[in-house]
Design a protein around this motif. Structure first.
Motif, short mmCIF file in Angstrom:
data_model
loop_
_atom_site.label_atom_id
_atom_site.label_comp_id
_atom_site.label_asym_id
_atom_site.label_seq_id
_atom_site.Cartn_x
_atom_site.Cartn_y
_atom_site.Cartn_z
N SER A 125 0.84 -1.20 0.00
CA SER A 125 0.00 0.00 0.00
C SER A 125 0.87 1.24 0.00
O SER A 125 1.94 1.29 0.63
CB SER A 125 -0.91 0.02 1.24
N THR A 126 0.41 2.25 -0.69
CA THR A 126 1.13 3.51 -0.74
C THR A 126 0.60 4.44 0.35
O THR A 126 -0.30 4.09 1.10
CB THR A 126 0.95 4.16 -2.12
N ALA A 127 1.18 5.63 0.44
CA ALA A 127 0.74 6.61 1.41
C ALA A 127 -0.74 6.92 1.19
O ALA A 127 -1.22 6.90 0.05
CB ALA A 127 1.57 7.88 1.29
N PRO A 128 -1.49 7.19 2.25
CA PRO A 128 -2.93 7.43 2.09
C PRO A 128 -3.23 8.64 1.21
O PRO A 128 -2.52 9.63 1.23
CB PRO A 128 -3.41 7.67 3.53
N THR A 129 -4.27 8.51 0.42
CA THR A 129 -4.76 9.61 -0.42
C THR A 129 -6.23 9.81 -0.09
O THR A 129 -6.83 9.04 0.66
CB THR A 129 -4.61 9.29 -1.90
N LEU A 130 -6.83 10.82 -0.69
CA LEU A 130 -8.26 11.08 -0.45
C LEU A 130 -9.12 9.88 -0.81
O LEU A 130 -10.17 9.65 -0.21
CB LEU A 130 -8.72 12.29 -1.26
N ASP A 131 -8.66 9.09 -1.78
CA ASP A 131 -9.45 7.94 -2.23
C ASP A 131 -9.22 6.68 -1.40
O ASP A 131 -9.92 5.69 -1.58
CB ASP A 131 -9.13 7.63 -3.70
N SER A 132 -8.22 6.70 -0.51
CA SER A 132 -7.90 5.48 0.24
C SER A 132 -7.98 5.66 1.75
O SER A 132 -7.47 4.84 2.50
CB SER A 132 -6.50 4.98 -0.14
N LEU A 133 -8.61 6.73 2.21
CA LEU A 133 -8.69 7.00 3.64
C LEU A 133 -9.60 5.99 4.33
O LEU A 133 -10.62 5.59 3.78
CB LEU A 133 -9.21 8.41 3.88
N ARG A 134 -9.22 5.60 5.55
CA ARG A 134 -10.07 4.71 6.34
C ARG A 134 -10.59 5.41 7.60
O ARG A 134 -11.58 5.00 8.16
CB ARG A 134 -9.30 3.44 6.71
N SER A 135 -9.87 6.45 8.05
CA SER A 135 -10.33 7.21 9.21
C SER A 135 -11.39 8.24 8.82
O SER A 135 -12.03 8.83 9.68
CB SER A 135 -9.15 7.97 9.86
#
Length: 790
Positions: A257-267
């Protein structure tokens, strides 16, 4: 084999859970120069050691006790010899090299600790017999059935779960570690279960048949496919038959996984409106019915229906005012009474802000990736963070404000909570902040609601002069056709005790706008709610909203109706007692402390039981059942609620005794603040004095004078003043009844304090006066003081 490895997909060990079954340790070497056995192998080992027939049916618990006889050291030494490891395989080492967020194990062996010893790293190992720390370190390993490193001859039988399926419930599911396990699962990007055996403890003893978790769960099994295993575990996840070595190889080649982006946020979850290919389709009558009656809200459907009012009333003027406030201020509080449409309004507000160019995100409290994802958001302009339950997220608000100084905050809160915790909001929210209340509908909105009802086949409210959405929704249920339809729809849930209990407890919680995890539901009901409701999937989806970390009824209004119309008072009492005891076991955590206090609050119980026989007798019965539990008995606020109940009956002498008990319990808890007890102690003192015969000396005037002095001090404290204001309403009736029986010095002292209280009330902040109604109270206290002059 290569294809199987590729099927692992993208991995992120730092946000994933590794669960080790006995198959993981195959190939490792113990002190006994053999692999540690699984549950069935350990049972066979003791049978051989005891020279019993191979077909004996004694379970592991009996065999281990027999092996120990009168010498527990013998059992400890044997277990130590076969479970203390000296060497791991290359595959095991490679898997444990990954930086897992958490490792859980049902194995007694010390594979993880040995690996960390070899790497000169801290073991970070915890045993189910230990207390759960306030914060588990990243990578902690938790032994759910006990650890070989902690056993002694004295604790060997208590420290290891030497049993089979039934022992899972006895030792693990009832443990605080099970709650920690469920929290970790809720926020994990993936769960990898390595070496689980159907011969070991049944998976249903630890996991729940949550489809959302199953999507993220992978069983890693040996290389020989097993159809029985796949069938038995299908509802919990998918299976890869690649073994531990194959898993290690798959991890080595899997994309990361890469650094979080707007499309991959879980929080956080995006609140941008999504319009798919069905954008032109108008909402069906059934969809609108399900929203209005069951609270089955579909944000995508709301987005697709914009800007019409075919799915929900638009509340366009309130949305515009709120959006302007967000753009002009640092934060916005959206408050409303239970069932007044706060969730839908937040989505409407987000849609409007997105159209103005803002990025709107819904915060998910409790997610362990919060810090990393907040850092990713810090560089993005135009962010609005929505918080849809203040009580659940308040611990995060200060951190969010500091980490995202340029972001706007929109916080949803119940009106009652806003009034009581106004001082907290002042401290926690970025300033300046604004407030919008949803408790009143405009005339045009009431008419729009009626038209929405008519178009979906519901009767429009008979009285369109009312302006409270909750009342309009409750009016729908007065329609006999709807009432009968609801009763018919719910009938399958009432047929079985488990589904009926799930329905009752979740709807009771919803009437307080609360939510719990499925694990808590299971701890109360005794069964997996997902598995129990599976045969009624379509119906349960309409009524319950589930996610990885939440299990709740969709609609607070519908819940109130069902509780009032269809649930017997005995069932309500049983559910309150069971939930309170389960919450008391977890009271170290804020959500369960809140749940415990709301469940036993006299005012809420009285409201819930209205129209059901003798509510006070039922409430006293609940308190009597609870007081035998030492955790509840030790809570000052429990005795406070019991005192309030006694005062209402009225048994004021008993109420006074229970207030004294509340104070004693409070003294045993360092740092406990007694302001709620103080206000009720003052109220009960006033009531007792007012009930005393005229012409007698007021026996408790010292308590009353001390009480009014305390109340005046509380008015100067933003943390407590809301409680103080309410209790002052009892002053005027007392003065009117007993002023003639006061001695001269007592009259002077009481008049002095009442005049001082009126000054304190007059000096309160204007915004607090508006929300609390303190000006009306001030005038009544002032009138009471004036009685002495007359």
């Amino acid at each position: 084999m290569a294809r199987d490895i590729d099927e692992l997909g993208e991995v992120d060990p730092e946000s994933s859970i590794l669960f080790l079954g006995s198959g993981f340790s195959l190939g490792a070497t113990s002190i006994a120069q053999a692999s540690p056995p699984n549950g069935k192998g350990l049972r066979r080992h003791f049978i051989e050691q005891l020279k019993l027939p191979a077909d004996t049916d004694y379970d592991l618990q009996v065999l281990s006790e027999e092996f120990a006889e009168d010498d527990s050291r013998k059992l400890r030494d044997e277990l130590y010899r076969i479970f203390r490891l000296t060497k791991l395989t290359a595959g095991q080492t490679a898997v444990l090299n990954e930086p897992w967020r958490r490792i859980y194990s049902t194995n007694y062996d010390d594979a993880v600790e040995l690996h960390r010893l070899n790497k000169k790293a801290a073991p970070n190992a915890f045993d189910v017999s230990e207390a759960v720390p306030n914060k588990l370190p990243h990578g902690a390993v938790v032994h759910l059935h006990g650890s070989i490193r902690l056993i002694t001859p004295e604790n060997v039988m208590e420290s290891l779960v030497l049993g089979e399926g039934s022992y899972v419930n006895q030792y693990v599911v009832r443990s605080p570690w099970y709650d920690q396990f469920q929290r970790d699962l809720a926020f994990a990007s993936a769960l990898y279960i390595v070496g689980y055996s159907l011969a070991d403890y049944h998976i249903a003893g630890l996991l729940m048949a949550n489809p959302k978790l199953a999507e993220r769960t992978i069983f890693i099994q040996g290389r020989d496919p097993n159809k029985t295993f796949v069938r038995r575990t299908a509802q919990y996840g998918r299976t890869m038959f690649i073994g531990t070595d194959g898993f290690a190889e798959a991890l080595a080649h899997a994309p990361r996984s890469t650094a979080p982006t707007l499309d991959s946020l879980r929080s956080f979850r995006s609140l941008a409106p999504t319009r798919d290919r069905k954008a032109g389709a108008r909402p069906t009558a059934a969809e609108v019915f399900d929203l209005l009656v069951y609270g089955d809200f579909d944000a995508g459907r709301l987005a697709r229906s914009q800007p019409s009012e075919d799915y929900a009333i638009a509340r366009s003027e309130a949305v515009r005012i709120a959006a302007d406030a967000v753009e002009a201020k640092a934060s916005l509080v959206v408050d409303g009474r239970l069932g007044n449409g706060k969730s839908i309004f937040l989505h409407l507000l987000a849609f409007e802000l997105v159209s103005r160019g803002w990025t709107c995100l819904l915060h998910r409290p409790g997610h362990p990736d919060l810090k990393r994802e907040v850092a990713a958001l810090a560089g993005i302009d135009g962010v609005v963070v929505f918080v849809d339950q203040y009580s659940a997220a308040q611990d995060n608000l200060r951190g969010l404000r500091e980490a995202l100084p340029n972001a706007k905050l929109v916080v949803e809160v119940r009106t009652g909570t806003f009034e009581v915790r106004f001082h907290e909001l002042v401290q926690l929210l970025p300033k300046p902040f604004d407030r919008i209340s949803l408790n009143t509908l405009a005339r045009s909105e009431v008419l729009a609601f009626g038209q929405l009802c008519e178009r979906c086949g519901l009767r429009a409210p008979a009285d369109d002069r009312r302006s409270d959405l909750r009342d309009l929704l409750l009016d729908l249920f007065e329609n006999k056709a709807i009432r009968d339809r609801v009763q018919s729809s719910l009938a399958p849930l009432f047929e079985k005790r488990a589904t009926r209990r799930i329905l009752t407890m979740t709807m009771l919680i919803a009437t307080h706008q609360g939510a719990v995890g499925a694990a808590f539901v299971r701890s109360v009901v005794g069964e997996d709610p997902f598995a129990v409701l599976k045969p009624l999937e379509d119906l349960s989806h309409e009524i319950f909203e589930t996610s990885a970390d939440s299990f709740k009824a969709r609609s607070a209004v519908f819940s109130s109706f069902v509780i009032a119309a269809f649930i017997d008072p005995e069932e309500i009492a049983d559910a309150v007692v069971d939930m309170t005891l389960a919450a008391a076991q977890r009271r170290s955590e804020r959500p369960y402390r809140i749940l415990m206090s709301t469940m036993i609050a006299y005012s809420s119980l009285r409201r819930t039981l209205r129209g059901k026989g003798d509510p006070d007798a039922i409430i006293v019965g609940i308190y009597e059942r609870l007081r035998y539990d030492e955790r509840v008995n030790g809570e000052p606020l429990f005795w406070l609620q019991y005192a309030i109940a006694m005062a209402e009956m009225p048994r004021l002498d008993t109420a006074d005794e229970y207030i004294g008990t509340a104070y004693r319990k409070a003294r045993d808890l360092p740092g406990f603040q007694t302001y709620q007890i103080d206000t009720q102690a003052f109220r009960i003192a006033l009531l007792r004095a007012a009930k005393q015969k005229a012409g007698q000396t007021i026996f408790n005037i010292d308590k009353i004078l001390e009480g009014v002095e305390r109340i005046d001090a509380m008015l100067g404290d933003g943390s407590h003043r809301s409680y103080a204001v309410k209790v002052l309403d009892h002053v005027q009736p007392f003065v009117a009844a007993r002023r003639g029986d006061l001695a001269a010095g007592e009259r002077t002292a009481l008049q002095f304090w009442l005049l001082k209280v009126t000054k304190s009330l007059a000096a309160l902040p204007d915004d607090f006066k508006t929300t609390s109604g303190s000006e009306a109270i001030r005038k009544r206290v002032e009138a009471a003081a004036a009685m002495f002059v007359d």
